[in-house]
Scaffold this active site. Structure first.
Site, PDB file in Angstrom:
ATOM      1  N   ARG A  11      52.373  75.238  13.511  1.00 39.49           N
ATOM      2  CA  ARG A  11      53.492  75.606  12.652  1.00 39.49           C
ATOM      3  C   ARG A  11      54.232  74.382  12.116  1.00 39.49           C
ATOM      4  NH1 ARG A  11      56.038  80.487  13.611  1.00 39.49           N
ATOM      5  NH2 ARG A  11      54.312  81.030  14.949  1.00 39.49           N
ATOM      6  N   THR A  12      54.593  73.489  13.021  1.00 38.04           N
ATOM      7  CA  THR A  12      55.322  72.285  12.620  1.00 38.04           C
ATOM      8  C   THR A  12      54.477  71.444  11.678  1.00 38.04           C
ATOM      9  OG1 THR A  12      56.471  72.301  14.737  1.00 38.04           O
ATOM     10  CG2 THR A  12      56.553  70.259  13.501  1.00 38.04           C
TER      11      THR A  12
ATOM     12  N   LYS B 108      39.531  57.780  24.084  1.00 38.46           N
ATOM     13  CA  LYS B 108      38.874  56.637  24.721  1.00 38.46           C
ATOM     14  C   LYS B 108      39.878  55.718  25.397  1.00 38.46           C
ATOM     15  CE  LYS B 108      35.316  56.835  21.124  1.00 38.46           C
ATOM     16  NZ  LYS B 108      35.774  56.909  19.731  1.00 38.46           N
TER      17      LYS B 108
ATOM     18  N   ARG C 132      53.955  63.871  16.895  1.00 37.28           N
ATOM     19  CA  ARG C 132      54.195  64.869  17.936  1.00 37.28           C
ATOM     20  C   ARG C 132      53.390  64.423  19.138  1.00 37.28           C
ATOM     21  NH1 ARG C 132      56.448  70.258  17.954  1.00 37.28           N
ATOM     22  NH2 ARG C 132      55.548  71.412  19.667  1.00 37.28           N
TER      23      ARG C 132
ATOM     24  N   HIS D  40      63.485  66.940  18.947  1.00 36.25           N
ATOM     25  CA  HIS D  40      62.729  67.517  17.833  1.00 36.25           C
ATOM     26  C   HIS D  40      63.731  67.649  16.675  1.00 36.25           C
ATOM     27  CE1 HIS D  40      59.882  69.604  15.533  1.00 36.25           C
ATOM     28  NE2 HIS D  40      59.766  70.734  16.186  1.00 36.25           N
TER      29      HIS D  40
END
Ligand SMILES: [Zn+2]
Lengths: 304, 155
Positions: A53-54, A82, A103, A131
């Site tokens: 969504r974000t 890795k 994020r 956020h």
């Protein structure tokens, strides 16, 4: 507004917040006027945990400004798998894009990443931390629907782990809102958040029952109480059940109450509220686009 | 005489640091901050709960062969805000300083939040802002109020 990176809503003054919200309102009123504004601009998306969504909201915002995105893709397919450090990853990717959106599941990740890059970086969620664009779209929705003057807001649900709540509560101290926190005792605001609210001179009014404050609220912000916060299913059901609302619950509310939720919801807001005047959560989600457009526009302009 | 030698060893050091006016009972925590556990062979003397006009009770730590770094002094100041530090060279106090409460401590404490990016293998030092009655991680905002020595980064 003069910020190189947007890491936390706490860094924003009331003037900064109003500037972003005003700009978002302008964009929402005439989106066509901004359609070519950042043609050729690339926004780098680094999502270390899934948040469709974000990610879609940022993608839409950049494309509506005429720009495009470059996406790191899932962590499984990247060099992070890795063992590359986050500091190295962002230093590589900043060479591909004009701004970055990050994020990441760990707290403080955006703050740290921002220390390694020169292009503007926007925190799109760092673990249980911040956020800020969610907070800005929440504030925008509150201002559009209830206004900031003499605002009385109830924030309900999981107040202990819900980062959306922490960030919003702090931001609301800028507008001197009367804040009420409604939750089971086990999910009350954590110490660091209380500390901040006290530092800002805010009064923390706590309630275990919505009834105690519902009639005086202009806004009710509902969040989800998660199953994993409880030792067993039956205890969860009993507690969570007390913080679910339906149209009957809202009989005692003001007629112009604004009901918000960061979504996705499960059962904390009954569907019979969706068609009422109270329901503002879908509008809230849609507001993410003009607010992110405004923020990206201001950041990109300032860093050109 | 042997007794005098013993006396001398406890009360005077040739080169090193004497930390005086440590909050009573905190001496062992001070040693922990300095990473001193006696295994290096340098002589260390500790006096605890000595009468003090200023503090009521104070501790004193004398460490042979060690001068404190700024980081060590910073953390020291958090648990022993009244401490004074005397640098000794050739039995003489060559430098005397009170500790000062820093606004930030860097690279000395480990964030207790295991989900904090500063605990990962990233090229950054831990950083804590000094707040009213504790320290606060600059990355994840976790506040440490109690038992700071338990959070000192392992070397
Ligand atoms: Zn931390």
């Amino acid at each position: 507004m003069r910020h190189d990176h947007i890491i936390s809503a706490k860094q924003l003054s009331r003037a900064d917040i109003e500037a972003v919200l005003d700009h978002a309102a302008d964009i929402a009123a005439d989106p066509e006027a901004y359609a070519e504004r950042h043609a050729g601009t690339l926004l780098g998306l680094l999502f270390f945990e899934p948040s469709t969504r974000t990610k879609m909201s940022f993608t839409t915002a950049m494309k509506r400004l005429g720009g495009d995105i470059v996406d790191m893709g899932s962590v499984e397919s990247s060099s992070v798998k890795k063992g590359e450090s986050l500091a190295d990853t962002v230093r590589v990717v900043e060479g591909y894009a004009d701004a970055l959106v990050l994020r990441h599941p760990m707290e403080g990740s955006s703050k740290m990443a921002s220390e390694f890059v020169d292009v503007p970086l926007v925190n799109a969620g760092d673990g249980a931390g911040q956020h800020p664009t969610q907070t800005l779209l929440d504030l925008y929705t509150i201002r559009e629907n209830a206004g900031f003057d003499d605002l009385s807001i109830g924030i309900m649900g999981d107040l202990k782990y819900g980062r959306t709540v922490h960030s919003l509560a702090h931001a609301l101290t800028n507008v001197d809102a009367h804040q009420h926190f409604i939750s089971p005792e086990s999910l009350q605001l954590p110490r660091s958040v209380r500390y901040d609210l006290h530092q800002e001179g805010a009064e923390v009014r706590e309630h275990t029952e919505l009834d105690e404050v519902l009639p005086e609220l202009d806004v009710l912000y509902v969040t989800r109480i998660q199953r994993e916060r409880f030792p067993d299913e039956s205890e969860y059901r009993e507690v969570a059940g007390q913080y679910q609302i339906d149209s009957e619950t809202l009989a005692a509310a003001k007629d112009d109450l604004t009901v918000m939720h960061p979504l996705p919801r499960v059962d904390e807001i009954a569907h019979d509220i969706d068609d009422t005047e109270y329901a503002t959560y879908f509008e809230q989600a849609h507001n993410g686009v003009p607010v992110r457009m405004a923020l990206l526009d201001m950041l990109l302009e300032a860093n050109e | 005489m042997t007794d005098d030698d013993q006396q001398l060893r406890v009360s005077k050091i040739r080169n090193g640091t004497v930390i005086d006016h440590i909050t009573g009972g905190q001496a062992l925590n001070v040693l922990a901050i300095l990473g001193i556990d006696g295994t290096s062979g340098d002589s260390v003397s500790v006096a605890m709960n000595m009468p003090s006009d200023r503090l009521g009770k104070k501790d004193i730590v004398k460490v042979e062969g060690k001068e404190l770094s700024q980081n060590e002094v910073d953390v020291l100041s958090l648990i022993a805000p009244a401490a004074s530090i005397n640098i000794v060279r050739d039995f003489e106090v060559v430098e005397k300083a009170r500790v000062e409460r820093p606004s930030m401590v860097e690279g000395v404490l480990e964030c207790p939040n295991h989900n904090c990016i500063s605990t990962e293998d990233e090229p950054v030092k831990s950083r804590f802002a000094v707040v009213d009655d504790g320290v606060r991680c600059e990355y994840c905002e976790t506040i440490i109020r109690d038992n700071l020595p338990a959070h000192i980064l392992a070397e």
